[in-house]
Write an enzyme that holds these catalytic residues in place. Structure first.
Site, mmCIF file in Angstrom:
data_model
loop_
_atom_site.group_PDB
_atom_site.id
_atom_site.type_symbol
_atom_site.label_atom_id
_atom_site.label_comp_id
_atom_site.label_asym_id
_atom_site.label_seq_id
_atom_site.Cartn_x
_atom_site.Cartn_y
_atom_site.Cartn_z
ATOM 1 N N CYS A 59 38.915 43.569 34.700
ATOM 2 C CA CYS A 59 38.615 43.645 35.846
ATOM 3 C C CYS A 59 39.901 43.695 36.828
ATOM 4 C CB CYS A 59 37.948 42.451 36.589
ATOM 5 S SG CYS A 59 36.893 41.387 35.247
ATOM 6 N N ASP A 91 34.479 35.742 35.573
ATOM 7 C CA ASP A 91 33.470 35.331 35.020
ATOM 8 C C ASP A 91 32.986 35.389 33.596
ATOM 9 O OD1 ASP A 91 33.177 34.199 37.520
ATOM 10 O OD2 ASP A 91 31.363 35.055 37.968
ATOM 11 N N CYS A 132 36.969 41.699 40.812
ATOM 12 C CA CYS A 132 36.053 40.779 40.044
ATOM 13 C C CYS A 132 34.931 40.021 41.248
ATOM 14 C CB CYS A 132 36.993 39.737 39.361
ATOM 15 S SG CYS A 132 36.197 39.149 37.762
ATOM 16 N N LYS A 134 34.261 36.941 42.384
ATOM 17 C CA LYS A 134 34.680 36.193 43.601
ATOM 18 C C LYS A 134 35.841 36.691 44.421
ATOM 19 C CE LYS A 134 31.302 33.786 41.928
ATOM 20 N NZ LYS A 134 31.298 34.865 40.703
ATOM 21 N N GLU A 455 27.621 29.643 36.943
ATOM 22 C CA GLU A 455 26.863 30.824 36.557
ATOM 23 C C GLU A 455 26.125 30.289 35.149
ATOM 24 O OE1 GLU A 455 28.313 34.549 36.848
ATOM 25 O OE2 GLU A 455 28.317 34.428 38.945
ATOM 26 N N SER A 481 24.676 34.598 36.970
ATOM 27 C CA SER A 481 25.264 36.059 36.926
ATOM 28 C C SER A 481 24.351 37.116 37.175
ATOM 29 C CB SER A 481 25.778 36.438 35.316
ATOM 30 O OG SER A 481 26.219 37.790 35.537
#
Length: 578
Positions: A59, A91, A132, A134, A455, A481
């Site tokens: 990412c 994640d 990504c 967050k 998640e 997710s």
């Protein structure tokens, strides 16, 4: 703030004057000379170019390249770029173990670290590059908090993998773990799939959280039109990076700041885009948190009401057929926004970083019959959006479920199977130790109780991979997710650690879920619940110090964005005006 006739800048109201102007700042300027800047560069506005580059995951690995391209654009437009990096918790690698507790916490740390870097060095404007889940909302939160001229740039999605003649994403790998545990996939096939699912730089390719928030960045007006479309490996993306650098300098000249044009209607547009694309439920956390930074009340209920009246028109994974690359090739966000605008589902008069409104940005976009990703509003995948809010005796403060692609199993009534934490539930699912009809309840995974609001993709994907995702429901005060599918309800509030009803559920209690009616009820007599409440105590977590302990002391409820500070309501000054 405009340039002088001779091309120089009047910095009398820019933050960088505190660092670069006057005899007292000679020591400060000496540092700039040490880095190879000249008198002209020091006298120009200083633009922070913040990226979340790292080698933690694909990412983020293309972000430095794009940050350098942004700097080119800033220089071409007559300002001085200063690049810096902040963290990312990715994640896909944090998922399914204790690392996931760090994920949501990182959103606020990203916003805080960008704020502190900007404040500490007196930068005048900000271009933020993120890739990504967050890091996208965290970067945009910083922009809204600082209120300096700002442009957001998504780092781009990953290319789809190819395995056994079909396109695959990381979601296929998560679900393959469940298939393997159920004896439906060989270990050799699982190992082969994992080696082909993620073939390039870029964020997860479906309409998971990263791509959802990338769409939000354009819809809310912080990103240039179509800048989210191209995958990360495509070097042609860099033209959007250069353009973003040039755009932020124009914003310095006109002093158009985020809070000048991002309004309540902008957030309504963003929520409509999430619904129309079948986007991630995590947007119901991030949009309220972003709104909080600029003094706009926008909660889970507001989000859900907009989703209820917005058609689902983009056929994207995980519930649909296409990935982000396909969406970009179909016309990207400009095509989607034009379609929603003509249908009356978004506000066209909202201003954007282009200096033009949404309607002006998309006025020349022409519908394309040769694409199948985006449908006309007259023929939607569903007349209501891909996400639904739920309320009831189990969730007085609300909960959320992603229904995109769910043709059936949108309601469920069954006995609770209660787990204090995700790990215990995942182990039970791996063993097949549950029954069709069960409601799997994972609690003490909220923002405070986890801490960190993990998640649950490992668990939900295992259920789907076992072929039983439509046989059970899953309810949690944690999160899911954006890749999750099935009747999986998250963000249940109040969370268990705060004494919410989810903390009082016992095995065998009947839970009723109706995603169409927006209902989540615990069918237990209120008097019995009160008796349980009297005996209940908050759980002592394993985190008695450090960042996770600190987060648990200050984080707010999920339906208000799980924020960690008072926001604009507590402001006594705005950084941009120092």
């Amino acid at each position: 703030m405009t340039r002088k006739p001779d091309g120089t800048w009047d910095k009398s109201r820019l933050p960088s004057r505190h660092v670069t102007e006057g005899p007292a700042r000679a020591p400060h300027r000496s540092y700039y000379y040490a880095m190879g800047l000249g008198t002209r560069e020091i006298a120009q506005p200083v633009v922070g170019v913040a990226s979340c580059w790292n080698e933690a995951a694909p990412c983020n690995t293309a972000l430095m390249r794009q940050a350098h391209a942004v700097s080119e654009g800033v220089k071409k437009a007559g300002a001085t770029p200063r690049e810096f990096c902040t963290i990312t918790v990715t994640d896909g690698i944090a998922m399914g173990h204790e690392g996931m507790r760090s994920s949501l916490v990182s959103r606020d740390l990203i916003a805080d670290s960008v704020e502190l870097t900007m404040r500490g060095h007196g930068y005048d404007a900000l271009v933020g590059i993120a890739g990504c889940d967050k890091s996208l909302p965290g970067m945009m939160m910083a922009m809204l908090r600082l209120n300096v001229p700002s442009v957001f740039l998504y780092g781009g999605s990953i290319l789809p993998g190819s395995w056994q003649g079909r396109d695959v994403t990381v979601l296929d790998v998560f679900e393959a773990v469940g298939q393997h545990s159920a004896g439906k996939m060989s270990l050799d096939d699982l190992c082969s799939l994992e080696q082909h699912a993620c073939p390039s730089d870029g964020a997860c390719g479906g309409q998971f959280t990263a791509n959802t928030m990338a769409c939000v960045s354009e819809a809310i007006g912080l990103a240039l039109p179509l800048s989210s479309a191209l995958p990360a490996p495509f070097l042609t993306r860099d033209a959007y990076a250069v353009a973003s650098g040039e755009a932020v300098v124009r914003l310095i000249e006109t002093q158009l700041r985020p809070r000048d044009f991002i309004t309540r209607k902008s957030f309504e547009n963003a929520a409509a885009v999430v619904a129309a694309t079948g986007g991630s439920t995590n947007a119901a956390l991030h949009l309220p948190a972003m709104a909080h930074e600029c003094g706009i009340a926008f909660t889970l209920r507001d989000f859900a009401e907009i989703a209820q009246r917005t058609p689902h028109i983009a056929d994207l994974k995980p519930g649909g057929r296409f990935v982000a690359k396909d969406m970009g090739e179909a016309g990207g966000m400009p095509m989607l926004l034009k379609t929603l605008l003509e249908g009356g589902y978004i506000h066209g008069d909202c201003m954007t970083v282009t200096g033009k409104t949404i309607a002006e940005n998309v006025k020349d976009v022409v519908w394309r019959d040769d694409q199948e990703v985006i449908r006309p509003v007259s023929n939607p995948l569903s007349p209501t959006g891909g996400v639904v809010g739920l309320w009831g005796s189990l969730a007085p403060d609300g909960a959320i479920v992603k229904v995109a692609g769910m043709a059936s199993h949108r309601s469920h009534r069954g006995p609770a199977r209660v787990f204090d934490g995700e790990q215990a539930c995942f182990e039970a699912v791996e063993r097949g130790d549950y029954k069709d009809g069960d409601v799997l309840v994972i609690r003490y995974e909220g923002a405070r109780g986890g801490p960190g609001m993990r998640e649950m993709l490992s668990t939900t994907a295992a259920l789907t991979g076992q072929g039983r995702g439509d046989k059970v429901a899953l309810v949690t005060d944690g999160r899911f997710s954006g890749a999750t599918r099935g009747l999986c309800i998250g963000h249940v509030g109040p969370e268990a650690q705060m004494g919410g009803p989810i903390g009082l559920v016992r095995d065998g209690d009947i839970i009723f879920i109706d995603a169409d009616a927006g209902v989540l009820d615990l069918e237990v007599d209120p008097a019995e619940l009160e008796r349980r409440r009297q005996a209940w105590k908050p759980r002592v977590t394993d985190y008695g110090s450090g960042a996770l302990w600190k987060y648990a002391q200050i984080v707010g409820p999920a339906h208000q964005g799980a924020v960690t500070h008072p926001g604009m309501a507590g402001e006594r000054h705005v950084y941009a005006d120092i």
